[in-house]
Write a protein that holds these residues in place. Structure first.
Motif, PDB file in Angstrom:
ATOM      1  N   GLU A   1      68.916  53.888  30.250  1.00  9.91           N
ATOM      2  CA  GLU A   1      67.646  53.464  30.838  1.00  9.91           C
ATOM      3  C   GLU A   1      66.746  54.669  31.132  1.00  9.91           C
ATOM      4  OE1 GLU A   1      64.484  51.368  32.747  1.00  9.91           O
ATOM      5  OE2 GLU A   1      65.860  51.058  31.063  1.00  9.91           O
ATOM      6  N   LEU A   2      67.338  55.750  31.647  1.00 11.59           N
ATOM      7  CA  LEU A   2      66.534  56.946  31.906  1.00 11.59           C
ATOM      8  C   LEU A   2      66.011  57.542  30.599  1.00 11.59           C
ATOM      9  CD1 LEU A   2      68.599  58.748  34.709  1.00 11.59           C
ATOM     10  CD2 LEU A   2      66.505  57.417  34.958  1.00 11.59           C
ATOM     11  N   ALA A   3      66.836  57.490  29.552  1.00  5.47           N
ATOM     12  CA  ALA A   3      66.393  57.988  28.247  1.00  5.47           C
ATOM     13  C   ALA A   3      65.214  57.155  27.752  1.00  5.47           C
ATOM     14  CB  ALA A   3      67.554  57.932  27.254  1.00  5.47           C
ATOM     15  N   ARG A   4      65.303  55.845  27.919  1.00  9.09           N
ATOM     16  CA  ARG A   4      64.166  54.995  27.511  1.00  9.09           C
ATOM     17  C   ARG A   4      62.913  55.354  28.283  1.00  9.09           C
ATOM     18  NH1 ARG A   4      61.099  51.564  29.453  1.00  9.09           N
ATOM     19  NH2 ARG A   4      62.210  51.526  31.447  1.00  9.09           N
ATOM     20  N   MET A   5      63.061  55.588  29.587  1.00  8.87           N
ATOM     21  CA  MET A   5      61.912  55.926  30.418  1.00  8.87           C
ATOM     22  C   MET A   5      61.320  57.278  30.036  1.00  8.87           C
ATOM     23  SD  MET A   5      63.466  54.651  34.097  1.00  8.87           S
ATOM     24  CE  MET A   5      61.967  54.951  35.038  1.00  8.87           C
ATOM     25  N   LEU A   6      62.182  58.183  29.553  1.00  7.57           N
ATOM     26  CA  LEU A   6      61.690  59.517  29.187  1.00  7.57           C
ATOM     27  C   LEU A   6      60.954  59.525  27.852  1.00  7.57           C
ATOM     28  CD1 LEU A   6      64.783  61.636  30.251  1.00  7.57           C
ATOM     29  CD2 LEU A   6      62.457  61.881  31.164  1.00  7.57           C
ATOM     30  N   GLY A   7      61.504  58.815  26.891  1.00  8.80           N
ATOM     31  CA  GLY A   7      60.888  58.911  25.574  1.00  8.80           C
ATOM     32  C   GLY A   7      60.878  57.640  24.776  1.00  8.80           C
ATOM     33  N   GLY A   8      61.365  56.564  25.348  1.00 11.28           N
ATOM     34  CA  GLY A   8      61.347  55.294  24.649  1.00 11.28           C
ATOM     35  C   GLY A   8      62.445  55.158  23.617  1.00 11.28           C
TER      36      GLY A   8
ATOM     37  N   THR B   1      69.345  63.281  21.883  1.00 12.88           N
ATOM     38  CA  THR B   1      68.537  64.230  22.655  1.00 12.88           C
ATOM     39  C   THR B   1      68.023  63.605  23.941  1.00 12.88           C
ATOM     40  OG1 THR B   1      67.854  65.317  20.595  1.00 12.88           O
ATOM     41  CG2 THR B   1      66.525  65.733  22.572  1.00 12.88           C
ATOM     42  N   ALA B   2      67.525  62.367  23.814  1.00  8.40           N
ATOM     43  CA  ALA B   2      66.996  61.691  24.997  1.00  8.40           C
ATOM     44  C   ALA B   2      68.092  61.440  26.025  1.00  8.40           C
ATOM     45  CB  ALA B   2      66.345  60.378  24.585  1.00  8.40           C
ATOM     46  N   ARG B   3      69.289  61.084  25.539  1.00  6.46           N
ATOM     47  CA  ARG B   3      70.377  60.832  26.463  1.00  6.46           C
ATOM     48  C   ARG B   3      70.848  62.112  27.124  1.00  6.46           C
ATOM     49  NH1 ARG B   3      74.852  56.792  24.125  1.00  6.46           N
ATOM     50  NH2 ARG B   3      75.657  57.293  26.209  1.00  6.46           N
TER      51      ARG B   3
ATOM     52  N   ALA C   1      68.449  62.822  29.814  1.00  7.07           N
ATOM     53  CA  ALA C   1      68.679  61.936  30.947  1.00  7.07           C
ATOM     54  C   ALA C   1      69.870  62.411  31.773  1.00  7.07           C
ATOM     55  CB  ALA C   1      68.914  60.514  30.461  1.00  7.07           C
ATOM     56  N   ALA C   2      70.951  62.834  31.094  1.00  4.56           N
ATOM     57  CA  ALA C   2      72.123  63.335  31.811  1.00  4.56           C
ATOM     58  C   ALA C   2      71.782  64.582  32.605  1.00  4.56           C
ATOM     59  CB  ALA C   2      73.252  63.616  30.823  1.00  4.56           C
ATOM     60  N   ASP C   3      70.968  65.471  31.990  1.00  5.71           N
ATOM     61  CA  ASP C   3      70.545  66.676  32.702  1.00  5.71           C
ATOM     62  C   ASP C   3      69.702  66.316  33.930  1.00  5.71           C
ATOM     63  OD1 ASP C   3      71.825  68.233  30.857  1.00  5.71           O
ATOM     64  OD2 ASP C   3      70.019  68.675  29.672  1.00  5.71           O
TER      65      ASP C   3
ATOM     66  N   ALA D   1      70.545  67.359  37.708  1.00  6.66           N
ATOM     67  CA  ALA D   1      69.583  68.140  38.490  1.00  6.66           C
ATOM     68  C   ALA D   1      69.205  67.425  39.778  1.00  6.66           C
ATOM     69  CB  ALA D   1      68.332  68.408  37.647  1.00  6.66           C
ATOM     70  N   ALA D   2      69.080  66.096  39.707  1.00  2.00           N
ATOM     71  CA  ALA D   2      68.722  65.328  40.903  1.00  2.00           C
ATOM     72  C   ALA D   2      69.815  65.432  41.955  1.00  2.00           C
ATOM     73  CB  ALA D   2      68.475  63.868  40.538  1.00  2.00           C
ATOM     74  N   VAL D   3      71.068  65.336  41.526  1.00  2.00           N
ATOM     75  CA  VAL D   3      72.180  65.463  42.459  1.00  2.00           C
ATOM     76  C   VAL D   3      72.165  66.835  43.112  1.00  2.00           C
ATOM     77  CG1 VAL D   3      74.691  65.575  42.650  1.00  2.00           C
ATOM     78  CG2 VAL D   3      73.623  63.782  41.268  1.00  2.00           C
ATOM     79  N   ALA D   4      71.906  67.880  42.323  1.00  2.00           N
ATOM     80  CA  ALA D   4      71.871  69.235  42.853  1.00  2.00           C
ATOM     81  C   ALA D   4      70.730  69.415  43.853  1.00  2.00           C
ATOM     82  CB  ALA D   4      71.730  70.240  41.711  1.00  2.00           C
TER      83      ALA D   4
END
Length: 585
Positions: free
Chosen positions: A547-554, A559-561, A564-566, A570-573
């Motif tokens: 879902e985050l990959a879709r939000m980032l680039g559709g 690459t998109a995934r 999203a994982a990164d 980063a958000a957790v950090a």
């Protein structure tokens, strides 16, 4: 806080259940999928306007059901008790709002039907919804004043001011009425005095008319009453009875026989007969007195009838009976005090108005002082938050000024050398202003902020107000509109900070914001984006990355995934760093 939200028949959502996290919950989805229906549902729950157009096509009604974790605070608990609702065994309460296809709305609290206004009373301290319309409300002066008072904790000062103002305004209205309607008041005063003089001259006693009726009836039947009373007296003590027997002598004779028998049980009965004998003697005495009164004054009847006639004259003019006449007299005496338009009374009332105005001015000054102290601090703290919301060059100012008034105005009080308007909320005009960048002019936010900037100003204020805000659940509808990149990440971090002290629910279209969520819900349209097929489901793990990959680039490519994982990592950090810096502070 909100532990469960059940939506059915609302917009494109047929049936969905959301269990918000105590921290940050995000709702995402394609444009048009219906994610804003979650905010709409919560708006209905807080007493918002029910629109039949929101009801799903083909459904009879839209229903929003929420479970609020207990125990409730004192205010909502009083509302629950007032409607006769009950909490579950764990202390939680179920709230229901339905909107029919015909536009009719219904509300239920704790299993009992309740007015919509009552639903608002119980949810207002629990849930606040911030959408575009709520951000726009920040443009209005009353909303800005309310925000400042929340931050300042002005409740006690504001309550004291309003109490003083209420007394002052009542005195001002009384003085104006006495001076402007002098002729009418004089006529009314004369009428009341004439009535009081008439009543005082006659001097009726409570229930006197009822007592007169009873006595007149007794005198009208004097012969029959005399004969009956005399016969009864003869039976008790009269010598005309056969063999000289009467009730008193017979009872006394029976008592003496029992006393001489020498038996304890019979002696007890003899004591009882002695008591009966005493009652008979008293009754005989009362009958003798009654007969004496009947014969005491032959002219008594004429006197009673004359008094009755006089009292009837009063009851025709002032009340249904003597007690009502006396009640009218009390009310008239109280009204006369308020009608007094003498020079002495007007002077006293003017002095009272003046002294109350001074009390109002003192209370207003204390309220203004608190507001101005808080305004400076609120502006500084909100400006610091704007640095993290892609508005780093902007400065938010909270200006508190007096509203000038003419000295002759009915709502004017004097503070220092100036006359100011003493309104229901104080003498202050509160205005939020913004300086877009160094050297730019200071403009009211209504003129100096765009729609997206208004949403971010609202978020900045909520973060600042978080520590003092009593509301448990905050809902934001696309507060990230018009931003992206690093600013979007900072908005997500700020929402996560807000979620430390409050339950936060956010509808967002930015992956940078969604990555900070403790729980993530996806509103997913059905095959072919068919209207009415949207479903709401929680996503986690791989599904959340998709879902985050879709939000980032559709797309859901590698690459998109990876991106999203990164983003999640980063958000957790960032959240960990924020917690660490906050604990050190």
């Amino acid at each position: 806080m909100l532990t469960e939200l059940h939506i059915s028949g609302l917009g494109v959502i047929q049936d969905a259940v959301i269990e918000p996290h105590p921290g940050l919950t995000v709702v995402t989805g394609e444009t048009g999928a219906g994610k804003t229906m979650v905010v709409t549902a919560l708006g209905l729950l807080t007493g918002g306007r029910g629109d039949a157009g929101r009801v799903r096509t083909g459904a009879d009604r839209a229903v929003v059901e929420a479970r609020i974790a207990g125990p409730l605070a004192a205010g909502p608990l009083r509302v629950l008790d007032a409607v006769g609702g009950t909490a579950d065994e764990d202390g939680s309460v179920i709230l229901v709002r339905s909107v029919g296809a015909d536009g009719r709305s219904r509300a239920h609290i704790g299993g009992r039907s309740a007015p919509l206004s009552t639903l608002s009373e119980i949810t207002d301290p629990l849930i606040v919804v911030h959408g575009q319309s709520e951000a726009i409300s920040l443009l209005r002066g009353p909303a800005q004043r309310a925000v400042l008072d929340r931050f300042a904790g002005s409740d006690r000062d504001l309550t004291a001011y309003r109490a003083a103002r209420s007394q002052w305004q009542a005195a001002v209205a009384d003085l104006a009425d006495r001076t402007s309607n002098a002729r009418e008041r004089a006529q009314r005063e004369q009428m009341l005095r004439l009535g009081l003089d008439e009543i005082d001259k006659i001097d009726p006693k409570p229930a006197e008319d009822v007592e007169l009726i009873a006595e007149v009836r007794r005198l009208e039947n004097a012969d029959a009453l005399r004969a009956g009373a005399q016969a009864a007296l003869d039976a008790l003590t009269g010598e005309a009875m056969p063999d000289g027997a009467n009730a008193v002598s017979l009872i006394q004779g029976a008592r003496k026989v029992l006393e001489s028998a020498g038996d304890e049980r019979l002696e007890t009965l003899a004591a009882q007969l002695h008591a009966v004998s005493a009652v008979l003697v008293d009754s005989a005495s009362d009958l003798t007195g009654f007969l004496g009164e009947l014969d005491a004054d032959p002219e008594r009847m004429e006197s009673l009838l004359s008094r009755q006639s006089v009292l009837r004259g009063l009851t025709r003019r002032y009340g249904a009976d003597v007690d009502a006449v006396l009640e009218w007299r009390g009310q008239a005496q109280a009204e006369l005090q308020s009608l007094d338009s003498s020079d002495e009374a007007l002077t006293q009332l003017r002095d009272r108005v003046g002294s109350l105005a001074e009390v109002v001015a003192g209370a207003a000054t204390a309220l203004t002082r608190r507001r101005r102290t808080a305004a400076k601090k609120l502006g500084e703290e909100a400006t610091q938050e704007l640095v993290h919301l892609a508005m780093g060059r902007a400065t938010l100012l909270v200006n508190v000024t007096h509203r000038p008034a003419e000295a002759e105005a009915a709502d004017a009080v004097r503070i220092g050398k100036s006359w100011v308007v003493a309104g229901a909320d104080g003498v202050d005009h509160v205005e939020f202003a913004m300086v877009a960048h160094h050297g730019a002019p200071e403009l009211p936010i209504a003129k100096g902020a765009s729609g997206g900037e208004l949403s971010r100003v609202m978020l900045a204020l909520e973060v600042v107000l978080a520590a003092s805000d009593p509301v448990a659940t905050m809902v934001f509808d696309e507060v990230d509109a018009g931003v992206g990149g690093r600013a979007a990440t900072e908005i997500g971090r700020r929402l996560a900070m807000l979620a430390r002290d409050h339950q936060v629910i956010v509808v967002t279209h930015l992956a940078q914001v969604a990555a900070f969520a403790d729980r993530h819900y996806l509103v997913d349209a059905g095959p072919g984006d068919a209207v009415g097929s949207s479903a709401v489901r929680e996503v986690s793990g791989t599904q959340r990355e998709l879902e985050l990959a879709r939000m980032l680039g559709g797309t859901d490519g590698v690459t998109a995934r990876a991106h999203a994982a990164d983003l999640l990592t980063a958000a957790v950090a960032k959240r960990k760093r924020s917690k660490t810096s906050t604990s050190r502070t």
